[in-house]
Enzyme design. Structure first.
Site, PDB file in Angstrom:
ATOM      1  N   GLY A 130      18.294 -26.240  16.982  1.00  0.00           N
ATOM      2  CA  GLY A 130      18.419 -27.625  17.432  1.00  0.00           C
ATOM      3  C   GLY A 130      18.036 -27.799  18.886  1.00  0.00           C
ATOM      4  N   GLY A 136      20.569 -24.934  11.766  1.00  0.00           N
ATOM      5  CA  GLY A 136      21.390 -24.032  10.949  1.00  0.00           C
ATOM      6  C   GLY A 136      20.644 -23.518   9.731  1.00  0.00           C
TER       7      GLY A 136
HETATM    8  P1  ADP Z   1      19.907 -23.679  19.505  1.00  0.00           P
HETATM    9  O1  ADP Z   1      20.468 -25.039  19.182  1.00  0.00           O
HETATM   10  O2  ADP Z   1      18.461 -23.744  19.912  1.00  0.00           O
HETATM   11  O3  ADP Z   1      20.167 -22.692  18.415  1.00  0.00           O
HETATM   12  P2  ADP Z   1      22.256 -22.986  21.034  1.00  0.00           P
HETATM   13  O4  ADP Z   1      22.965 -24.149  20.447  1.00  0.00           O
HETATM   14  O5  ADP Z   1      22.694 -21.632  20.640  1.00  0.00           O
HETATM   15  O6  ADP Z   1      20.673 -23.145  20.813  1.00  0.00           O
HETATM   16  O7  ADP Z   1      22.394 -23.011  22.639  1.00  0.00           O
HETATM   17  C1  ADP Z   1      21.973 -24.086  23.402  1.00  0.00           C
HETATM   18  C2  ADP Z   1      22.880 -24.302  24.572  1.00  0.00           C
HETATM   19  O8  ADP Z   1      23.060 -23.119  25.311  1.00  0.00           O
HETATM   20  C3  ADP Z   1      22.325 -25.321  25.516  1.00  0.00           C
HETATM   21  O9  ADP Z   1      23.193 -26.427  25.567  1.00  0.00           O
HETATM   22  C4  ADP Z   1      22.286 -24.604  26.876  1.00  0.00           C
HETATM   23  O10 ADP Z   1      22.759 -25.404  27.931  1.00  0.00           O
HETATM   24  C5  ADP Z   1      23.243 -23.475  26.654  1.00  0.00           C
HETATM   25  N1  ADP Z   1      22.948 -22.347  27.533  1.00  0.00           N
HETATM   26  C6  ADP Z   1      21.875 -21.564  27.542  1.00  0.00           C
HETATM   27  N2  ADP Z   1      21.946 -20.644  28.522  1.00  0.00           N
HETATM   28  C7  ADP Z   1      23.108 -20.863  29.156  1.00  0.00           C
HETATM   29  C8  ADP Z   1      23.774 -20.238  30.249  1.00  0.00           C
HETATM   30  N3  ADP Z   1      23.228 -19.205  30.894  1.00  0.00           N
HETATM   31  N4  ADP Z   1      24.986 -20.713  30.614  1.00  0.00           N
HETATM   32  C9  ADP Z   1      25.524 -21.767  29.968  1.00  0.00           C
HETATM   33  N5  ADP Z   1      24.954 -22.393  28.934  1.00  0.00           N
HETATM   34  C10 ADP Z   1      23.759 -21.953  28.539  1.00  0.00           C
HETATM   35 MG    MG Z   2      22.460 -25.827  19.307  1.00  0.00          MG
END
Ligand code: ADP
Ligand code: MG
Length: 390
Positions: free
Chosen positions: A349, A372
């Site tokens: 996402g 997901g």
């Molecule tokens: P995706 O939806 O692409 O699978 P996630 O939901 O796992 O990704 O993670 C996204 C979130 O992770 C974002 O809101 C981002 O701000 C946060 N994030 C990434 N790196 C860091 C960090 N070093 N510290 C805090 N938050 C982080």
């Molecule tokens: Mg996410």
């Protein structure tokens, strides 16, 4: 998996299409981002071309009963504009008034049912609701990849009761994600970031087995760094995740050097756009600070891997990209992927949102519409909404 090509004559047939119109609204009754609506237009155009009478079904948010703010009315309006054709909104999901509107549909016309989650039976895969929904149509098409990992009436229950097929979007999603895990042009590079190791442990494990290199970034880095004995300050990093990370570091593939961790970081005193970013040329986050992005040397190293890859899969931002001072790592990886000669797939996402925000979506081979669902497929799990289409 059956596809649109496998469906026989559709002319004059009522086709129930499960779409993912779970779009963000702006609070004033307008669609704030219509990406998900546009993604399914090729399927709708194809079914219209074949003379089908289209009955569209989608959820929007998580309403508790018929809450008007979760009505699909804004979506019907936006879809009408995108198709340049009136799309009627039904007053409910099932019932006599809905049946009458379906009966009135002529070939090539569309009716959008109200938010399917207005019916409590939807998320329980209630057989009675499935039967009532199936009675509205002759054929079922699923083009809602983002909900294919859910066993709901509109994804599974109704699919069992009607001749069925995947729409063009679901077909492309499944084919692309399967290619990445089953038959990728090599080397296969996986870039994994985002917030928590525990949520993605199976995905990391799978890629460590099948990929030639796994590059770690984002908050996900800190459990690995903690497991290696580095200071992580107040970075996102639970003890449980550090334990999981230690297990991953002990895998033979990781020991063989296929697991790449950052080599530098950007930290700050708090998760805020106003704090001063501090570059850390190393891996120890000082006490009282949190790591919020990967550093420039890490970006260069990861970009070089991406440039040499036959295929790249990316999930999870490299940092707190929503905050401008900490977006460079995510931006750097996105730029490298946009320029890469190999196959490039983004799934997740927030990572997909980042790619859209940077205006780079069109330069990727594929940006998945299912966070997901994409990850479950990558883990090697069967998605109930896909299984039922075979
Ligand atoms: P995706 O939806 O692409 O699978 P996630 O939901 O796992 O990704 O993670 C996204 C979130 O992770 C974002 O809101 C981002 O701000 C946060 N994030 C990434 N790196 C860091 C960090 N070093 N510290 C805090 N938050 C982080
Ligand atoms: Mg996410």
């Amino acid at each position: 998996m059956r596809t649109l090509q496998d469906l026989e004559v559709l002319s004059g047939k009522r086709v129930l299409v499960r779409v993912d119109f779970n779009v963000p609204l702006d609070g004033q009754g307008n669609v704030a981002d219509d990406m998900r609506i546009r993604e399914t237009l090729p399927t709708l155009h194809e079914l219209m071309r074949r003379g089908a009478r289209l009955v569209l079904v989608s959820h929007l948010g998580r309403p508790r009963g018929r809450e008007p703010e979760y009505s699909l009315a804004p979506v019907a309006e936006r879809l009408s504009a995108l198709l340049d054709k009136k799309v009627k909104l039904a007053p409910g999901v099932v019932g006599e008034a809905v049946t009458n509107l379906v009966d009135e549909l002529r070939p090539g016309e569309l009716l959008l049912l109200e938010n399917v989650r207005f019916e409590a039976g939807e998320t329980k895969n209630d057989p009675e609701l499935a039967a009532r929904l199936a009675a509205l149509a002759d054929v079922y098409v699923n083009d809602a990849f983002g909900v294919c990992h859910r066993t709901h009436v509109s994804t599974v229950g109704v699919a069992r009761l009607l001749p069925h097929a995947a729409g063009l979007l679901v077909q492309r999603e499944v084919e692309t994600l399967r290619e990445i895990t089953e038959n990728p042009p090599r080397p296969l590079v996986a870039i994994l970031g985002g917030s928590k190791v525990s949520e993605k442990i199976k995905v990391i494990e799978r890629f460590l087995r099948i990929a030639d290199a796994v590059l770690i970034g984002g908050a996900m880095s800190f459990p690995f760094l903690a497991a290696q004995g580095h200071g992580v300050g107040i970075s996102l990093c639970s003890d449980d995740d550090a334990e999981l990370a230690a297990g991953l570091l002990a895998m033979p593939e990781a020991k063989a050097g296929q697991l790449l961790l950052p080599v530098d970081l950007v930290a700050a005193e708090s998760f805020s756009a106003d704090t001063a970013p501090v570059g850390i040329d190393g891996l120890d986050v000082p006490d009282g600070m949190m790591g919020l992005d990967i550093g420039p040397r890490t970006v260069a190293r990861y970009a070089a891997c991406i440039a040499e890859a036959g295929s790249v899969f990316w999930n999870g931002p490299m940092g707190a990209f929503e905050l401008v001072p900490f977006a460079a790592g995510t931006r750097g990886v996105a730029d490298a992927m946009a320029a890469a000669p190999g196959i490039t797939v983004v799934g997740g996402g927030d990572s997909a949102a980042a790619v859209h925000q940077f205006g780079l979506a069109a330069r990727m081979t594929h940006v998945s519409t299912g966070g997901g669902a994409a990850l479950e497929l990558i883990e090697g799990r069967q998605l109930p909404g896909i299984e039922v289409l075979s």
